[in-house]
Design a protein around this motif. Structure first.
Motif, short mmCIF file in Angstrom:
data_model
loop_
_atom_site.label_atom_id
_atom_site.label_comp_id
_atom_site.label_asym_id
_atom_site.label_seq_id
_atom_site.Cartn_x
_atom_site.Cartn_y
_atom_site.Cartn_z
N SER A 118 8.50 4.27 -4.39
CA SER A 118 8.39 4.16 -5.90
C SER A 118 9.36 4.56 -6.51
O SER A 118 10.00 4.22 -7.73
CB SER A 118 7.06 4.94 -6.43
OG SER A 118 5.89 4.12 -5.91
N LEU A 140 6.35 4.38 -12.77
CA LEU A 140 6.80 4.56 -11.53
C LEU A 140 7.32 6.01 -11.45
O LEU A 140 6.81 6.65 -10.55
CB LEU A 140 7.91 3.65 -10.93
CG LEU A 140 7.43 2.21 -10.72
CD1 LEU A 140 8.72 1.29 -10.70
CD2 LEU A 140 6.64 2.11 -9.39
N THR A 190 3.64 1.41 4.61
CA THR A 190 2.13 0.75 4.24
C THR A 190 1.87 1.10 2.98
O THR A 190 1.82 0.38 2.04
CB THR A 190 1.39 0.97 5.38
OG1 THR A 190 0.97 2.40 5.70
CG2 THR A 190 1.57 0.50 6.68
N VAL A 191 1.40 2.48 3.06
CA VAL A 191 1.00 3.14 1.65
C VAL A 191 2.03 3.07 0.54
O VAL A 191 1.93 2.72 -0.66
CB VAL A 191 0.19 4.69 1.69
CG1 VAL A 191 -0.32 5.06 0.68
CG2 VAL A 191 -0.49 4.66 3.07
N SER A 200 2.64 -0.55 -0.77
CA SER A 200 1.32 -0.98 -1.59
C SER A 200 1.26 -0.34 -2.80
O SER A 200 1.10 -1.08 -3.83
CB SER A 200 0.12 -0.52 -0.68
OG SER A 200 -0.03 -1.11 0.29
N MET A 201 1.73 0.81 -3.10
CA MET A 201 1.69 1.64 -4.27
C MET A 201 2.71 1.07 -5.31
O MET A 201 2.47 0.53 -6.33
CB MET A 201 1.95 3.04 -4.26
CG MET A 201 1.09 3.85 -3.55
SD MET A 201 1.62 5.59 -3.30
CE MET A 201 0.25 6.44 -2.75
N LEU A 203 1.56 -2.71 -6.12
CA LEU A 203 0.06 -2.44 -7.21
C LEU A 203 0.75 -2.26 -8.53
O LEU A 203 0.29 -2.66 -9.54
CB LEU A 203 -0.89 -1.81 -6.48
CG LEU A 203 -2.16 -1.74 -7.62
CD1 LEU A 203 -2.83 -3.07 -7.57
CD2 LEU A 203 -3.23 -0.76 -7.00
N VAL A 204 1.58 -1.08 -8.46
CA VAL A 204 2.14 -0.89 -10.36
C VAL A 204 2.74 -1.78 -10.58
O VAL A 204 2.78 -1.86 -11.83
CB VAL A 204 3.10 0.50 -9.79
CG1 VAL A 204 3.81 0.86 -11.01
CG2 VAL A 204 2.03 1.77 -9.21
N VAL A 211 0.33 -4.48 -11.94
CA VAL A 211 -0.38 -4.08 -13.15
C VAL A 211 0.64 -3.96 -14.32
O VAL A 211 0.30 -4.49 -15.52
CB VAL A 211 -0.81 -2.43 -12.85
CG1 VAL A 211 -1.33 -1.84 -14.13
CG2 VAL A 211 -2.01 -2.29 -11.71
N LEU A 260 1.39 6.46 -19.64
CA LEU A 260 2.06 5.53 -18.56
C LEU A 260 2.18 6.47 -17.57
O LEU A 260 2.00 6.08 -16.16
CB LEU A 260 3.33 5.03 -19.07
CG LEU A 260 3.29 3.91 -19.92
CD1 LEU A 260 4.69 3.50 -20.35
CD2 LEU A 260 2.49 2.69 -19.21
N GLY A 293 0.21 5.61 -13.79
CA GLY A 293 1.11 5.40 -12.74
C GLY A 293 0.56 6.13 -11.47
O GLY A 293 0.33 5.68 -10.38
N ILE A 339 -3.07 4.68 -10.27
CA ILE A 339 -2.72 3.64 -9.48
C ILE A 339 -2.19 4.23 -8.07
O ILE A 339 -2.76 3.62 -7.00
CB ILE A 339 -1.50 2.66 -9.90
CG1 ILE A 339 -2.21 2.13 -11.14
CG2 ILE A 339 -1.58 1.52 -9.11
CD1 ILE A 339 -1.25 1.21 -12.07
N MET A 340 -1.25 4.99 -8.00
CA MET A 340 -0.77 5.55 -6.68
C MET A 340 -1.99 6.21 -5.96
O MET A 340 -2.06 5.74 -4.55
CB MET A 340 0.36 6.40 -6.90
CG MET A 340 1.50 5.56 -7.38
SD MET A 340 3.00 6.91 -7.68
CE MET A 340 3.88 5.52 -8.31
N VAL A 390 -4.48 3.52 -4.35
CA VAL A 390 -3.86 2.94 -3.46
C VAL A 390 -4.32 3.93 -2.23
O VAL A 390 -4.70 3.42 -0.97
CB VAL A 390 -2.41 2.58 -3.34
CG1 VAL A 390 -1.99 2.07 -1.98
CG2 VAL A 390 -2.31 1.53 -4.16
N ASP A 391 -3.91 5.30 -2.35
CA ASP A 391 -3.98 6.15 -1.23
C ASP A 391 -5.40 6.33 -0.86
O ASP A 391 -5.79 6.33 0.27
CB ASP A 391 -3.71 7.52 -1.74
CG ASP A 391 -3.15 8.49 -0.92
OD1 ASP A 391 -2.76 8.02 0.45
OD2 ASP A 391 -3.19 9.71 -1.10
N PHE A 438 -6.77 3.23 1.34
CA PHE A 438 -6.22 3.45 2.64
C PHE A 438 -7.01 4.80 3.44
O PHE A 438 -7.32 4.47 4.64
CB PHE A 438 -4.67 3.93 2.77
CG PHE A 438 -3.83 2.43 2.83
CD1 PHE A 438 -3.47 2.10 4.17
CD2 PHE A 438 -3.31 2.04 1.50
CE1 PHE A 438 -2.50 0.71 3.88
CE2 PHE A 438 -2.43 1.00 1.53
CZ PHE A 438 -2.09 0.19 2.70
#
Lengths: 133, 101
Positions: A7, A57, A99-100, A103-104, A107-108, A111, B32, B36, B39-40, B43-44, B47
Motif C-alpha cells: 500500500s 492508502l 497475498t494479504v 489484496s489490501m 480492496l482500498v 472502495v 479517510l 483505510g 479496510i486493511m 482483509v487481514d 485471511f
C-alpha cells in the motif's frame, strides 16, 4: 509482517500522479478561466479524488506500521523488518506481501473507485437539478 | 477488536464530518485515514479467518484485551496525526491569529 509496504508503494505512485495532475489542472484553469465558467459542468477534479486515495492508502499504512511495531515485527535498527534475519521468515514475508498486501491495496482501490463513482453521481445530480431550475 | 474499534471510530468520524457545516476541522483526512486502516485490517481478518476458521472467534480473553489495547493506541495515534495536520495546515488561520495576538 510487511503487508502494508504494498500500500505504501501504491500511495507513493498515487502521490506523484496527484501532484502532476494538480499542476495540469492549475494550468488548464488558468488558460480556460473564462470559457470554462460558461460551458463546463460541475465536476470533482481528478487531483482531489487522487488525494482521497493517497489519504486512504497512507493513513491506513501508517496505522498498520504502528501495529507491526507493537507486535515486534518492525525494529528501529537495520534491516528494520525482523523477518529479514531468517531466510524462512523472509519467504513467508514475501508470500504475505503478495497475498494479504496486494489484496489490501486492491480492496482500498476498489472502495476508492466506488466512492468516486458515487461522489460523481451526487455532484452531477446536483448540477442537473440546478440546470432544470 | 482492533478492527472493530477502528471501524466504529471511522463511522463516528464520518458522521461528524457529514454534520459539520464549515468543514474546517479536516475531518475528511481523519475519516479517510481510519477507513483505510479499517479496510486493511478487514482483509487481514479475512485471511486469518480462512486460516483459523471458527477458531478465529474463540480468542483467549488476554489476546482480546491486548487487541483492544492496541486498537485504542492506534486510535490515539490517528488522533495525534490528525491534530498535528490540522495545526500545520491551519485551514482557517485560527492558529496564526492566536499566535499573533
Amino acid at each position: 509482517m510487511a503487508c502494508f509496504l504494498v500500500s505504501v508503494a501504491e500511495a507513493a505512485v498515487v502521490k506523484v500522479m496527484e501532484s502532476s495532475q494538480l499542476k495540469k489542472e492549475v494550468k488548464l484553469a488558468e488558460s480556460n478561466e473564462l470559457s470554462e465558467a460558461v460551458t463546463s459542468d460541475v465536476k470533482i477534479p481528478l487531483s482531489r479524488k487522487l488525494k482521497w486515495l493517497s489519504n486512504l492508502l497512507l493513513g491506513g499504512s501508517v496505522l498498520l506500521l504502528f501495529e507491526h511495531i507493537w507486535h515486534g515485527e518492525i525494529v528501529p535498527w537495520f534491516p528494520f523488518l525482523t523477518a529479514m534475519n531468517d531466510p524462512a521468515d523472509m519467504a513467508e514475508m514475501f508470500k504475505e506481501m503478495a497475498t494479504v498486501g496486494v489484496s489490501m491495496a486492491v480492496l482500498v482501490t476498489i472502495v476508492w473507485f466506488a466512492m468516486c463513482r458515487v461522489a460523481d453521481k451526487i455532484v452531477s445530480g446536483d448540477s442537473n437539478e440546478a440546470k432544470d431550475l | 477488536m482492533t478492527l472493530l474499534i477502528t471501524v466504529i471510530a471511522a463511522v463516528i468520524t464520518t458522521a461528524v464530518w457529514y454534520k459539520e457545516k464549515d468543514r474546517d476541522y479536516k475531518l475528511d483526512f481523519l475519516s479517510l485515514m481510519l477507513w483505510g486502516a479499517s479496510i486493511m485490517w478487514f482483509v487481514d481478518a479475512i485471511f486469518e479467518f480462512a486460516e483459523l476458521k471458527a477458531e478465529y472467534f474463540n480468542q483467549a480473553p488476554m489476546d482480546m484485551l491486548n487487541d483492544a489495547f492496541l486498537g485504542m493506541a492506534v486510535l490515539a495515534l490517528a488522533l495525534v496525526i490528525w491534530v498535528v495536520n490540522l495545526l500545520i495546515t491551519d485551514p482557517q488561520g485560527r492558529l496564526k491569529k492566536k499566535l499573533s495576538k
